[in-house]
Design a protein around this motif. Structure first.
Motif, PDB file in Angstrom:
ATOM      1  N   LYS A  68       0.806  -1.222   0.000  1.00 55.48           N
ATOM      2  CA  LYS A  68       0.000   0.000   0.000  1.00 55.48           C
ATOM      3  C   LYS A  68       0.843   1.277   0.000  1.00 55.48           C
ATOM      4  CE  LYS A  68      -3.744   0.240   2.309  1.00 55.48           C
ATOM      5  NZ  LYS A  68      -4.732   0.354   3.387  1.00 55.48           N
ATOM      6  N   VAL A  69       2.175   1.125  -0.057  1.00 53.60           N
ATOM      7  CA  VAL A  69       3.069   2.281   0.065  1.00 53.60           C
ATOM      8  C   VAL A  69       4.007   2.363  -1.133  1.00 53.60           C
ATOM      9  CG1 VAL A  69       4.880   3.354   1.464  1.00 53.60           C
ATOM     10  CG2 VAL A  69       3.006   2.143   2.582  1.00 53.60           C
ATOM     11  N   ILE A  70       4.141   3.565  -1.662  1.00 52.23           N
ATOM     12  CA  ILE A  70       5.130   3.865  -2.697  1.00 52.23           C
ATOM     13  C   ILE A  70       5.985   4.992  -2.140  1.00 52.23           C
ATOM     14  CG2 ILE A  70       5.498   4.726  -5.051  1.00 52.23           C
ATOM     15  CD1 ILE A  70       2.570   3.709  -5.636  1.00 52.23           C
ATOM     16  N   MET A  71       7.296   4.877  -2.251  1.00 50.57           N
ATOM     17  CA  MET A  71       8.197   5.924  -1.759  1.00 50.57           C
ATOM     18  C   MET A  71       9.137   6.339  -2.874  1.00 50.57           C
ATOM     19  SD  MET A  71       9.293   4.521   2.003  1.00 50.57           S
ATOM     20  CE  MET A  71       9.688   2.858   1.475  1.00 50.57           C
ATOM     21  N   PHE A  72       9.376   7.632  -2.952  1.00 46.37           N
ATOM     22  CA  PHE A  72      10.372   8.096  -3.917  1.00 46.37           C
ATOM     23  C   PHE A  72      10.933   9.439  -3.478  1.00 46.37           C
ATOM     24  CE2 PHE A  72       6.723  10.431  -5.331  1.00 46.37           C
ATOM     25  CZ  PHE A  72       7.200  11.564  -5.978  1.00 46.37           C
ATOM     26  N   PRO A  73      12.227   9.658  -3.734  1.00 46.15           N
ATOM     27  CA  PRO A  73      12.811  10.973  -3.487  1.00 46.15           C
ATOM     28  C   PRO A  73      12.668  11.835  -4.744  1.00 46.15           C
ATOM     29  CG  PRO A  73      14.537   9.408  -3.967  1.00 46.15           C
ATOM     30  CD  PRO A  73      13.234   8.654  -4.037  1.00 46.15           C
ATOM     31  N   ILE A  74      12.657  13.127  -4.544  1.00 49.25           N
ATOM     32  CA  ILE A  74      12.570  14.045  -5.668  1.00 49.25           C
ATOM     33  C   ILE A  74      13.505  15.219  -5.408  1.00 49.25           C
ATOM     34  CG2 ILE A  74      10.570  15.214  -4.659  1.00 49.25           C
ATOM     35  CD1 ILE A  74       9.548  15.718  -7.511  1.00 49.25           C
ATOM     36  N   MET A  75      14.171  15.637  -6.465  1.00 53.82           N
ATOM     37  CA  MET A  75      15.031  16.812  -6.372  1.00 53.82           C
ATOM     38  C   MET A  75      14.221  17.992  -6.872  1.00 53.82           C
ATOM     39  SD  MET A  75      18.798  15.513  -7.374  1.00 53.82           S
ATOM     40  CE  MET A  75      18.514  14.061  -8.358  1.00 53.82           C
ATOM     41  N   GLU A  76      13.779  18.797  -5.936  1.00 56.54           N
ATOM     42  CA  GLU A  76      12.965  19.960  -6.255  1.00 56.54           C
ATOM     43  C   GLU A  76      13.185  20.995  -5.171  1.00 56.54           C
ATOM     44  OE1 GLU A  76      10.145  20.054  -3.504  1.00 56.54           O
ATOM     45  OE2 GLU A  76      11.758  18.673  -3.119  1.00 56.54           O
ATOM     46  N   SER A  77      12.659  22.156  -5.425  1.00 53.38           N
ATOM     47  CA  SER A  77      12.733  23.221  -4.445  1.00 53.38           C
ATOM     48  C   SER A  77      11.352  23.853  -4.354  1.00 53.38           C
ATOM     49  CB  SER A  77      13.775  24.250  -4.874  1.00 53.38           C
ATOM     50  OG  SER A  77      13.926  25.214  -3.876  1.00 53.38           O
ATOM     51  N   PHE A  78      10.845  23.946  -3.171  1.00 51.29           N
ATOM     52  CA  PHE A  78       9.491  24.462  -2.989  1.00 51.29           C
ATOM     53  C   PHE A  78       9.541  25.982  -3.002  1.00 51.29           C
ATOM     54  CE2 PHE A  78       5.574  25.459  -0.788  1.00 51.29           C
ATOM     55  CZ  PHE A  78       4.704  24.567  -1.382  1.00 51.29           C
TER      56      PHE A  78
END
Length: 173
Positions: free
Chosen positions: A69-79
């Motif tokens: 039930k879980v998907i995990m991923f990192p993302i390179m972004e800036s809020f």
């Protein structure tokens, strides 16, 4: 429904864990987005994206969370702007709702046409990553009680609490 749960998780603590458990009771799938993946080794972002991914994975395993039930991923972004959500759309699996306790994330998602939900804040005065990092800087061992045991063990293994104390020297001295 798939819920996107963005956060920096610096570090992943028991409040984050409670939020994930709440989300799993409410939604079919939870997508945990590890934000600011390019940031590390600073007081605000001491841990790498890979380290945070490992902390979350080990915590969920420790608490017997159903990984189907879980998907995990990192993302390179800036809020930094409303365009943040467009960057997320490119890298994330499809999601139906954005769930956050961060008012800015919530507002940007809503203004971009997404369904939104506010995750309850679980004991924020204690379960707060800024406070946990501050306790690490002060060499106060009580931070260990605010994170899952697996996170504490991993941070100790990598010398993460020492890292937080070291990077404050370069960030503020």
């Amino acid at each position: 429904m798939r819920a996107l749960f963005p956060g920096r998780f610096q570090p992943f603590h028991l409040g984050h864990l409670a939020a994930v458990q709440w989300l799993l009771n409410k939604y079919d799938k939870v997508i945990i987005m590890i934000g600011s993946g390019q940031e590390s080794h600073s007081v605000y972002n001491p841990f790498t994206a890979g380290e945070r991914l490992f902390m979350i994975k080990e915590s969920l395993k420790e608490y017997n969370v159903d990984f189907r039930k879980v998907i995990m991923f990192p993302i390179m972004e800036s809020f930094t702007s409303k365009n943040w959500i467009r960057i997320v759309e490119v890298y994330s699996p499809p999601f139906d709702v954005v769930v956050s306790g961060n008012p800015l994330v919530y507002t940007v998602a809503k203004e971009s046409g997404y369904l939104t939900d506010k995750v309850p804040i679980f004991n924020r005065e204690n379960y707060n990553a800024t406070r946990i990092r501050k306790l690490m800087i002060e060499n106060d061992p009580s931070w260990k009680e605010l994170v899952p045991k697996s996170v504490y063990k991993f941070i100790e293994e990598i010398g993460g609490d020492n890292r937080v104390r070291e990077v404050i020297k370069s960030d503020y001295c």
